[in-house]
Scaffold this motif. Structure first.
Motif, mmCIF file in Angstrom:
data_model
loop_
_atom_site.group_PDB
_atom_site.id
_atom_site.type_symbol
_atom_site.label_atom_id
_atom_site.label_comp_id
_atom_site.label_asym_id
_atom_site.label_seq_id
_atom_site.Cartn_x
_atom_site.Cartn_y
_atom_site.Cartn_z
ATOM 1 N N ILE A 379 0.855 -1.185 0.000
ATOM 2 C CA ILE A 379 0.000 0.000 0.000
ATOM 3 C C ILE A 379 0.887 1.229 0.000
ATOM 4 C CG2 ILE A 379 -1.641 1.393 1.334
ATOM 5 C CD1 ILE A 379 -3.020 -1.016 0.166
ATOM 6 N N THR A 380 0.524 2.217 -0.819
ATOM 7 C CA THR A 380 1.190 3.514 -0.821
ATOM 8 C C THR A 380 0.277 4.545 -0.176
ATOM 9 O OG1 THR A 380 2.477 3.045 -2.822
ATOM 10 C CG2 THR A 380 2.152 5.360 -2.246
ATOM 11 N N PHE A 381 0.790 5.277 0.807
ATOM 12 C CA PHE A 381 0.092 6.420 1.396
ATOM 13 C C PHE A 381 0.570 7.684 0.685
ATOM 14 C CE2 PHE A 381 -0.632 3.330 4.525
ATOM 15 C CZ PHE A 381 -1.404 3.798 5.586
ATOM 16 N N GLU A 382 -0.341 8.551 0.305
ATOM 17 C CA GLU A 382 -0.007 9.903 -0.157
ATOM 18 C C GLU A 382 -0.600 10.868 0.875
ATOM 19 O OE1 GLU A 382 1.894 10.923 -2.451
ATOM 20 O OE2 GLU A 382 2.094 9.330 -3.944
ATOM 21 N N LEU A 383 0.246 11.352 1.771
ATOM 22 C CA LEU A 383 -0.205 12.119 2.924
ATOM 23 C C LEU A 383 -0.522 13.571 2.563
ATOM 24 C CD1 LEU A 383 2.515 11.041 5.536
ATOM 25 C CD2 LEU A 383 0.275 9.982 5.176
ATOM 26 N N GLY A 384 -1.599 14.092 3.116
ATOM 27 C CA GLY A 384 -1.812 15.524 3.202
ATOM 28 C C GLY A 384 -2.036 16.268 1.919
ATOM 29 N N THR A 385 -1.709 17.574 1.954
ATOM 30 C CA THR A 385 -2.078 18.493 0.885
ATOM 31 C C THR A 385 -0.911 19.315 0.348
ATOM 32 O OG1 THR A 385 -2.627 20.197 2.526
ATOM 33 C CG2 THR A 385 -4.410 18.732 1.827
ATOM 34 N N ALA A 386 0.322 18.984 0.747
ATOM 35 C CA ALA A 386 1.484 19.747 0.265
ATOM 36 C C ALA A 386 2.746 18.933 0.485
ATOM 37 C CB ALA A 386 1.591 21.096 0.988
ATOM 38 N N PHE A 387 3.756 19.198 -0.338
ATOM 39 C CA PHE A 387 5.067 18.576 -0.118
ATOM 40 C C PHE A 387 5.713 19.164 1.138
ATOM 41 C CE2 PHE A 387 4.920 18.151 -4.918
ATOM 42 C CZ PHE A 387 4.630 16.797 -4.878
ATOM 43 N N PHE A 388 5.717 20.492 1.228
ATOM 44 C CA PHE A 388 6.248 21.177 2.405
ATOM 45 C C PHE A 388 5.063 21.519 3.316
ATOM 46 C CE2 PHE A 388 9.357 21.770 -0.955
ATOM 47 C CZ PHE A 388 10.560 21.505 -0.308
ATOM 48 N N GLN A 389 4.497 20.490 3.896
ATOM 49 C CA GLN A 389 3.272 20.631 4.692
ATOM 50 C C GLN A 389 3.561 21.385 5.987
ATOM 51 O OE1 GLN A 389 0.099 18.395 3.780
ATOM 52 N NE2 GLN A 389 -0.465 20.414 4.535
ATOM 53 N N SER A 390 2.671 22.314 6.342
ATOM 54 C CA SER A 390 2.867 23.071 7.577
ATOM 55 C C SER A 390 2.771 22.147 8.788
ATOM 56 C CB SER A 390 1.813 24.177 7.695
ATOM 57 O OG SER A 390 0.535 23.617 7.954
ATOM 58 N N CYS A 391 3.452 22.532 9.852
ATOM 59 C CA CYS A 391 3.412 21.730 11.080
ATOM 60 C C CYS A 391 2.026 21.729 11.697
ATOM 61 C CB CYS A 391 4.437 22.249 12.082
ATOM 62 S SG CYS A 391 6.141 21.789 11.681
ATOM 63 N N SER A 392 1.307 22.831 11.600
ATOM 64 C CA SER A 392 -0.044 22.873 12.167
ATOM 65 C C SER A 392 -0.947 21.858 11.479
ATOM 66 C CB SER A 392 -0.619 24.283 12.050
ATOM 67 O OG SER A 392 -0.684 24.696 10.695
ATOM 68 N N HIS A 393 -0.834 21.759 10.154
ATOM 69 C CA HIS A 393 -1.637 20.781 9.419
ATOM 70 C C HIS A 393 -1.192 19.364 9.757
ATOM 71 C CE1 HIS A 393 -4.180 19.633 5.880
ATOM 72 N NE2 HIS A 393 -3.412 18.554 5.945
ATOM 73 N N TYR A 394 0.114 19.155 9.822
ATOM 74 C CA TYR A 394 0.616 17.812 10.148
ATOM 75 C C TYR A 394 0.113 17.358 11.511
ATOM 76 C CZ TYR A 394 3.680 14.092 11.657
ATOM 77 O OH TYR A 394 4.147 12.894 12.159
ATOM 78 N N ASN A 395 0.277 18.199 12.519
ATOM 79 C CA ASN A 395 -0.076 17.800 13.879
ATOM 80 C C ASN A 395 -1.579 17.629 14.072
ATOM 81 O OD1 ASN A 395 2.522 17.642 15.128
ATOM 82 N ND2 ASN A 395 2.636 19.871 15.113
ATOM 83 N N ALA A 396 -2.368 18.452 13.402
ATOM 84 C CA ALA A 396 -3.818 18.402 13.609
ATOM 85 C C ALA A 396 -4.508 17.363 12.735
ATOM 86 C CB ALA A 396 -4.429 19.791 13.347
ATOM 87 N N LEU A 397 -4.042 17.181 11.504
ATOM 88 C CA LEU A 397 -4.799 16.376 10.546
ATOM 89 C C LEU A 397 -4.079 15.126 10.044
ATOM 90 C CD1 LEU A 397 -6.305 19.305 8.440
ATOM 91 C CD2 LEU A 397 -7.415 17.997 10.251
ATOM 92 N N ILE A 398 -2.786 15.200 9.831
ATOM 93 C CA ILE A 398 -2.070 14.046 9.269
ATOM 94 C C ILE A 398 -1.702 13.045 10.357
ATOM 95 C CG2 ILE A 398 0.033 13.300 8.115
ATOM 96 C CD1 ILE A 398 -0.051 15.812 6.452
ATOM 97 N N LYS A 399 -1.060 13.517 11.393
ATOM 98 C CA LYS A 399 -0.516 12.622 12.412
ATOM 99 C C LYS A 399 -1.587 11.787 13.126
ATOM 100 C CE LYS A 399 2.155 12.778 16.727
ATOM 101 N NZ LYS A 399 2.960 13.652 17.615
ATOM 102 N N PRO A 400 -2.640 12.371 13.690
ATOM 103 C CA PRO A 400 -3.582 11.546 14.477
ATOM 104 C C PRO A 400 -4.251 10.442 13.671
ATOM 105 C CG PRO A 400 -3.925 13.889 14.894
ATOM 106 C CD PRO A 400 -3.026 13.803 13.706
ATOM 107 N N SER A 401 -4.780 10.776 12.506
ATOM 108 C CA SER A 401 -5.542 9.790 11.738
ATOM 109 C C SER A 401 -4.632 8.736 11.105
ATOM 110 C CB SER A 401 -6.378 10.485 10.656
ATOM 111 O OG SER A 401 -5.541 11.173 9.745
ATOM 112 N N ASN A 402 -3.454 9.138 10.681
ATOM 113 C CA ASN A 402 -2.567 8.177 10.022
ATOM 114 C C ASN A 402 -1.844 7.280 11.008
ATOM 115 O OD1 ASN A 402 -2.469 8.475 6.923
ATOM 116 N ND2 ASN A 402 -2.563 10.588 7.673
ATOM 117 N N LEU A 403 -1.656 7.720 12.255
ATOM 118 C CA LEU A 403 -1.153 6.801 13.276
ATOM 119 C C LEU A 403 -2.161 5.683 13.506
ATOM 120 C CD1 LEU A 403 0.532 9.096 15.968
ATOM 121 C CD2 LEU A 403 1.643 7.620 14.289
ATOM 122 N N LYS A 404 -3.443 6.008 13.475
ATOM 123 C CA LYS A 404 -4.472 4.970 13.610
ATOM 124 C C LYS A 404 -4.426 4.010 12.421
ATOM 125 C CE LYS A 404 -7.630 7.935 16.240
ATOM 126 N NZ LYS A 404 -8.929 8.663 16.230
#
Length: 733
Positions: A379-404
């Motif tokens: 499986i390939t994950f394509e995370l988020g909405t930018a290559f240089f993703q902001s930390c606020s977006h990473y911490n709020a939206l990418i990290k919690p759901s993708n850890l699950k």
């Protein structure tokens, strides 16, 4: 590492010599399916998402391709330049981070990643091992690059355990990918003893993580350059150095027309031979050593449905979950299991699940090694909405759901094609019943697939469990359905646990459900602890305001404070103002999830009271004055009362507006009182002036005539006349 930084400077100065044949476009799509497929096929050309479209760098051939699929292209050189300049400015201006990539403190640098992984190994020696699998290109050819190291997490003495292999940061500019895998490793080790699911995973399986697959390229990206490839200096050093590692894998290398590029300066340059890059060769050799070949020689040969092992490749961006084939429009022989796995993972991160082929096929990608050569689920994950993703977006939206999502992937590793098709266990609750038994109630559901309405779901037929041992056919007991029937895609069930099944008043229940197709879902574990929970707290008072704090608070416990005053409040911490001086007591009651409580009594004293401190500001407009005491404070009060006195009038409130009867000197008094009858008094000596009389209109006209020197300026006359009218009409408050 000096050399990668010099290369990045050369790349910037070259002004994209190779890209002169291409142009920047803002692209809008007829539907999300075409957009997602375009992002897969033209991922290397992505610049960034905008609210009104997606920015791409496109050749004439790629422009024609998108137009054939109904896309609208708008030239956007200036917009792309602004986007890239803004992105670069983040790196240029924010260079004083104590840790992390400049401007992105949540993303560890390559060196910091290495150090943090070393720290994990030192802290958890029984469950970690670091394996050097090879070198980066610069390490192999220049002696100044990096070792490629895989962190193995799991019990060390396991023999041929199921393995979840994860790689990240293969494309250097995709910052969030290595951060996610590093956060996952930290979670696994930090929660090994407290999370029942993580515990059984690490006791019976292993998770192998390659955090920085392309460290040489990442060092360039850490300067703000949108580097994708590795740093093989034999290829296009002056503009787009290196080889695209995700087009260099051996199986199927260079076999699809247009699936990769033979142009050394292209973003998808596949290298001069299969597996030519040391980073890819290291991954291939390592993956072949941990996974046996499970697929036959023909493209149509499926791997056994019970094949164990899973390979995840973490990329960004596009919010996609992708499965093979990417090199063909045809469905893979294990398509049902792969799609089930993809939809189940997408349930957790809410990404779009789809086969990894886009507008056209690709070749030489990592799924060719995992699934194409070995038959391992990929499986390939394509995370988020930018290559240089902001930390606020990473911490709020990418990290919690993708850890699950990653934790679910670890749970199905022993048979991902099968287990992902089975039901899940959710909503577990525990309670003590009247005869001292522990009642575990939960749901078994076959509906946790992204877009489940377009995916077949099945009724639950059976729930089995075991206590203190991983559930299997040999030790399973059957749970009872709450309604007595097994006829729905979601069923509530109940398990009764007796005291004799507890060890030191503790137990772990392992649960698994089966659907009407015969598929067992993944195992879910839940801990039971009937020991009274530990309780510790402290009370600190400043005057009559006291702070109540739980020490060493734990999740899953309820905390309640009961005061001798009769007041009750809940939570790990609370602030409360006592009514008077004196001695008090409080009882901290801690209750766990099954209703077992423990308590601690504490005595404390209120030995002093603090008076309010008055802070007053005022502003007068002739006879009208406004007074503000909202900045006044009281250390040990929740409620303050404000009383203002002026010219014999009295009014309450933080704010006070008063119109004096005439010009003159006045005293204004404020009395602030708290709930303990402590007072603060404030007196203000005030001099107020009356508003000057307006100038008569005839005089204004005469003045205008004089000022205009005989010119009879109509504009000046109108302006001054209007001003006089406004002054005469001023409303007094």
């Amino acid at each position: 590492m000096l050399r990668p930084l010099l290369i990045s400077a050369a790349m910037l100065c070259a002004a994209n010599a190779h890209a002169q044949q291409s142009q920047h476009f803002l692209v809008t799509f007829p539907n999300t399916d075409v957009e997602n497929k375009a992002k897969i096929s033209l991922h290397h050309n992505l610049i960034g998402d905008r609210s009104n479209g997606v920015l791409f760098t496109l050749s004439e051939k790629e422009q024609s391709l998108l137009k054939r699929f109904g896309a609208t292209l708008q030239p956007a050189d200036n917009l792309a330049k602004q986007f890239l300049t803004k992105q670069q400015n983040i790196f240029d201006k924010l260079t004083n981070n104590s840790t992390g990539i400049p401007g992105f403190s949540c993303y560890a640098t390559v060196e910091e990643t290495i150090q943090q992984v070393d720290d994990l190994v030192a802290a958890h020696p029984q469950y970690t091992e670091l394996v050097d699998i090879g070198d980066s290109w610069q390490k192999q050819h220049k002696g100044e690059g990096y070792d490629l190291k895989v962190l193995k997490i799991g019990k060390k003495d396991l023999v041929n355990p199921p393995v979840l292999f994860i790689q990240s940061a293969m494309h250097a500019r995709e910052l969030a990918t290595a951060a996610l895998t590093l956060d996952f490793a930290k979670q696994l080790l930090a929660e090994r003893e407290t999370n029942a699911d993580i515990n059984w995973i690490l006791e019976t399986q292993q998770i192998h993580i390659l955090f920085q697959t392309n460290p040489d390229g990442r060092k360039i990206a850490e300067t703000g350059v949108s580097q994708r490839k590795n740093v093989n200096e034999n290829h296009c050093v002056e503009s787009s150095v290196g080889v695209d590692l995700n087009r260099n894998f051996s199986f199927g290398w260079g076999t699809v027309d247009g699936g990769s590029s033979g142009d050394a300066c292209a973003a998808t340059y596949r290298g001069d031979s299969p597996g030519s890059e040391p980073e890819v060769a290291a991954v291939e050799n390592y993956v072949r050593s941990i996974f046996p070949d499970q697929r036959g020689p023909n493209v149509s040969d499926a791997a056994p449905e019970n094949t164990q092992g899973l390979y995840l490749d973490i990329h960004s961006y596009s919010k996609l979950i992708l499965w093979p084939w990417g090199g063909s429009y045809d469905a893979a022989p294990n398509a049902k299991g792969l799609e089930s796995l993809g939809r189940k993972l997408a349930y957790f991160n809410n990404y779009t699940p789809m086969q990894s082929v886009g507008l056209y096929p690709t070749d030489g990608t990592s799924d060719n090694l995992a699934y194409g050569e070995l038959g391992i689920a990929h499986i390939t994950f394509e995370l988020g909405t930018a290559f240089f993703q902001s930390c606020s977006h990473y911490n709020a939206l990418i990290k919690p759901s993708n850890l699950k999502a990653l934790l679910y992937a670890a749970k199905v590793t022993r048979a991902p094609y099968q287990l992902s098709q089975g039901p899940d266990i959710t909503d577990i609750n525990l309670a003590l019943n009247g005869d001292g038994k522990i009642a575990l109630k939960a749901n078994a559901t076959d509906t946790r697939f992204k877009d489940s309405s377009s995916w077949p779901t099945h009724t639950i037929t059976k729930v089995r469990y075991a206590i203190n041992n991983l559930v299997s056919e040999n030790n399973a007991q059957l749970a009872t359905f709450s309604d007595g029937n097994a006829n729905s895609t979601t069923e509530q069930f109940e398990i009764m646990v007796n005291d004799r099944e507890l060890i030191n008043k503790k137990a772990t229940v392992y649960i698994q459900a089966q659907d009407s197709e015969g598929y067992w879902g993944t195992i879910t574990a839940h801990s039971i602890d009937t020991n009274p929970p530990s309780v510790a707290g402290n009370i600190n008072c400043s005057g009559a305001k006291c702070q109540f704090n739980v020490e060493n608070a734990e999740s899953g416990l309820d905390y309640k404070w009961q005061l001798s005053t009769g007041d009750v409040f809940e939570g790990e911490s609370a602030t409360y103002v006592l009514p008077s001086l004196g001695s008090y007591s409080a009882s901290l009651v801690v209750t766990n999830s099954i209703g077992v409580s423990n308590s601690l009594a504490m005595d404390f004293n209120v030995t002093e009271l603090f008076a309010p401190e008055a802070v007053v500001s005022h502003l007068c407009n002739y006879l009208v004055c406004e007074f503000d005491a909202s900045d006044s404070t009281d250390v040990d009060s929740n409620t303050l009362t404000y009383t203002w006195n002026a010219e014999g009038s009295s009014i309450n409130g933080e704010l006070f507006t008063y119109t004096f009867s005439q010009a003159g000197s006045y005293k204004v008094e404020l009395i602030i009182t708290d709930e303990h009858e402590q007072e603060a008094r404030y007196e203000l000596d005030l001099q107020v002036e009356a508003e000057p009389d307006p100038v008569p209109l005839p005089k204004v006209i005469d003045d205008v005539k004089k000022d205009s020197s005989g010119s009879n300026s109509l504009f000046g006359l109108l302006v001054l006349t209007l001003g006089a009218f406004i002054r005469r009409s001023r409303v007094k408050h």
